[in-house]
Motif scaffolding. Structure first.
Motif, PDB file in Angstrom:
ATOM      1  N   THR A  88      57.411  73.217  70.011  1.00  0.00           N
ATOM      2  CA  THR A  88      56.562  73.208  68.672  1.00  0.00           C
ATOM      3  C   THR A  88      57.449  72.776  67.248  1.00  0.00           C
ATOM      4  O   THR A  88      57.404  72.070  66.443  1.00  0.00           O
ATOM      5  CB  THR A  88      55.781  74.369  68.614  1.00  0.00           C
TER       6      THR A  88
ATOM      7  N   ASP B  10      50.706  68.795  70.291  1.00  0.00           N
ATOM      8  CA  ASP B  10      50.483  70.009  70.434  1.00  0.00           C
ATOM      9  C   ASP B  10      49.898  71.296  71.479  1.00  0.00           C
ATOM     10  O   ASP B  10      48.986  72.016  71.282  1.00  0.00           O
ATOM     11  CB  ASP B  10      51.333  70.822  69.333  1.00  0.00           C
ATOM     12  N   GLU B  11      49.973  71.185  72.824  1.00  0.00           N
ATOM     13  CA  GLU B  11      48.990  71.365  73.911  1.00  0.00           C
ATOM     14  C   GLU B  11      47.986  71.421  73.246  1.00  0.00           C
ATOM     15  O   GLU B  11      47.606  72.743  72.810  1.00  0.00           O
ATOM     16  CB  GLU B  11      49.326  72.969  73.529  1.00  0.00           C
TER      17      GLU B  11
END
Ligand SMILES: Nc1ncnc2c1ncn2[C@@H]1O[C@H](COP(=O)(O)OP(=O)(O)OP(=O)(O)O)[C@@H](O)[C@H]1O
Ligand SMILES: [Mg+2]
Lengths: 319, 325
Positions: free
Chosen positions: B49, B177-178
């Motif tokens: 991240t 991101d995820e």
């Protein structure tokens, strides 16, 4: 519809609260040891007849339940009884006091809300910089100052520059409307400023912490990722969310202030509700006190309702 | 031709409360070409991240970064906030984790998408609202839902709305991101499928951050494996799977449960990643590595080319006779 439902529910709740408070108010005053009669007939050689006559006159020969009903009935007609002090109807006294208090409190609160929000937002945005440090220190300073002490300091500081007591200059004879308005306004500056400064400290701290919390939220990161400028992020994304806790706290504090700027009104001899409460306590003017309590209750409940409705307007998640 | 997005030697440090520093990203170099899909994988806390936030210039004030982020050849990191801002959303857009509050709860999803469109001058007023409707339809949300608030949509729908918002200014690179964490399996599959088809339709480059290897295998053509703030291996996903040149990659794939073979036991990698607030000596993976040898304790391996379009950071690759894997 979601809206109407909520408003009706909240308003009903507020009315019930006021009713309960009024009832408790009634009971409290009866629970106090002694009665008006025992106090009044404490003259030497008071005869049994005099007591009875007084009892009848005050309606105390009737049952408690009956008294309560009469009290409620008179309340709905706006009859709050008669002041012991000046033998005017309490409602008349109270009305004058409220009309004096409101502009002074409104001015101070407005100042506090505008300045407090601004400094709170700046402090949060400039987190960790000397600007934040200075703002928080100033705010904490004013927040922790005893109100009457701050008032006295302002009196010392501004003596000769601004009027430091009362609401009008009694030596103005038959002033024109504008002269009168300017006179009242100049008398209002110091008490309003005192209130404003104390509240400013409180509001700055509230706004700052609400803003800090909001600025840490994920949607703020999204807003930055979208390319919004800092000020746009605050205005369009942060402020509205940060307003939620702020609105509640401000509305709650307003409820008390309106009826209870006692210290300020005493220091500056401002003839408002706070001052009336103070005088009523000194003179054991029970009807006046009871009326003031009623007003305090209503104003607290009213501002609670305002907070609820505003919250509802600001937060779509509330149903 | 210059690369579309190229990150070079990116370092990120976080100032810690106790006065220390945490070296979260330690020299990451990675890039994507037009239409390419890169999977960035690694355990929790390895700096995924932080890497993507840094390349968009979105790090918190407590972080400092060095390195270069080249967008079609120009360094957008060097000029700070002002040089980065115009590229946000119109060149690089991001979709955050599904469970996150990525949408403002007090504003309608439509208004949040319109805001992006208007901000970057794509369209205004009515046209922007019409575009928003189309975008929502393209991710499978009826256009009429534009006037809904985020809490009125399910988690999967919110994530779709976030994706629609990310596409609103026709970015060249989409970072996710995820994007499927915290969604249930069915919804996960739908979102991945959606990302897949959108990237194809819009010719988007995708950087997919995840710790879910099967997702990378399904969606991406390239993979980069991160460990302790650095990329330890990089290559085509197939190559990483079949011929890893770093023990961590090999163990990571081995530790992934394979639904096709239920009887196979699930192995996990023993130990934990090193702390990043202290300087690292030698190979950061050495304490957990099953094939460490002498040089691993003292010198840190660098990411080196080991084959065509394949790089790894492991001392084993320096021994001609013995490749790991
Ligand atoms: N704001 C911060 N302040 C201090 N340290 C941070 C901060 N943000 C992240 N870190 C640290 O930086 C390292 C990398 O974190 P990062 O969030 O990038 O990991 P990640 O790979 O995305 O993990 P996850 O899979 O859990 O999302 C971690 O050790 C984390 O503790
Ligand atoms: Mg992460």
């Amino acid at each position: 519809m979601r809206g109407a439902d909520y408003v009706v529910k909240r308003t009903a709740f507020a009315l019930v609260t006021i009713f309960v408070a009024v009832s408790i108010n009634f009971v409290l005053f009866r629970l106090a040891p002694g009665s008006a009669v025992s106090n009044l007939s404490r003259v030497p050689h008071a005869t049994q007849e005099l007591r009875q006559a007084l009892k009848r006159q005050f309606g105390l020969d009737k049952s408690r339940g009956r008294q309560y009903l009469i009290y409620l009935e008179q309340l709905t007609r706006g009859n709050l009884g008669v002041s012991f002090e000046n033998e005017q109807p309490v409602s008349t006294n109270l009305k004058t006091a409220i009309l004096n208090t409101l502009p002074m409190v409104a001015l101070g609160t407005l100042f506090a809300i505008v300045v407090g929000t601004l400094t709170g937002v700046i402090a949060a945005w400039r987190r960790g910089t000397p600007i934040e440090g200075a703002t928080v220190t100033t705010a904490l300073g004013f927040y922790s100052m005893p109100t009457h002490w701050l008032g006295l300091m302002l009196v010392i500081l501004f003596t000769g520059i601004l009027p430091t007591g009362g609401m009008t200059n009694d030596f103005l004879i038959n002033p024109s409307f504008w002269t009168h308005a300017r006179d009242v306004l100049s008398h209002m500056v110091l008490p309003s400023l005192t209130l404003g400064l104390v509240l400013f400290g409180e509001y700055t701290l509230i706004v700052r912490s609400a803003m800090l919390e909001t600025l840490g939220e994920d949607y703020i990161l999204t807003a930055r990722a979208k390319g919004l400028r800092p000020w746009a992020i605050i205005r369009k994304h942060a402020l509205r969310n940060a307003m939620l806790p702020i609105v509640t706290l401000v509305a709650l504090s307003l409820g008390y202030i309106v009826a209870g700027a006692i210290l300020i009104e005493t220091v500056f001899s401002w003839p408002g509700v706070g001052r009336a409460v103070y005088d009523a306590v000194l003179n054991r003017d029970y009807p006046m006190l009871q009326g003031a309590f009623l007003f305090l209750t209503i104003s607290v409940v009213f501002f609670n309702l305002v907070a609820d409705l505003l919250y509802y307007k600001l937060d779509p998640r509330i149903t | 031709m210059t690369a579309l997005l190229q990150v070079e030697d990116l370092h990120v440090w976080f100032d810690l409360q106790d006065g220390g520093e945490l070296h979260a990203v330690q020299g990451v170099s990675v890039g994507v070409e037009r239409g390419e899909r890169l999977g960035l994988v690694g355990e929790s806390g390895c700096g995924k991240t932080t890497t993507v936030l840094a390349l968009m210039g979105l790090l918190p004030p407590s972080a400092s970064a060095s390195g270069r982020v080249l967008l079609e050849g120009t360094d957008v990191l060097a000029g700070g906030e002002a040089s980065m801002r115009p590229h946000r959303w119109s060149d690089v857009a991001i979709v955050f984790q599904g469970a996150m509050n990525a949408l403002n709860p007090v504003r309608t999803i439509g208004s949040q998408i319109v805001e992006a469109i208007e901000l970057h001058g794509e369209a205004g007023g009515k046209a922007a609202r019409a575009q928003t409707g189309e975008l929502l339809e393209s991710v499978g949300i009826p256009a009429a839902r534009a006037s809904r608030f985020p809490h009125e949509l399910s988690g999967g729908m919110r994530q779709r709305a976030a994706i629609a918002m990310a596409l609103s200014c026709h970015p060249k690179v989409l970072i996710a991101d995820e994007p499927t964490t915290a969604l249930d399996v069915m919804v996960q599959a739908q979102i991945l499928e959606l990302l897949d088809s959108l990237c194809r339709d819009f010719g988007l480059a995708l950087i997919l951050v995840t710790h879910d290897l099967p997702v990378v295998a399904q969606l991406c053509d390239h993979g980069a494996v991160m460990y302790a703030g650095e990329i330890v291996e990089r290559g085509l996903v197939d190559t990483l799977y079949h011929a890893p040149r770093h023990p961590y990659t090999r163990l990571l794939f081995a530790a992934t449960p394979d639904l096709g073979h239920e009887t196979e036991e699930i192995v996990s990698i023993p130990g934990a990643p090193p702390r990043l607030d202290q300087p690292l000596v030698g190979c950061p993976f050495r304490p957990r590595c099953d094939s460490a040898f002498e040089p691993c304790a003292t010198s840190r391996p660098l990411l080196r080319r080991v084959a065509d379009r394949h790089a790894a950071a492991c001392h084993l690759n320096d021994r001609p006779s013995q490749a790991p894997g």
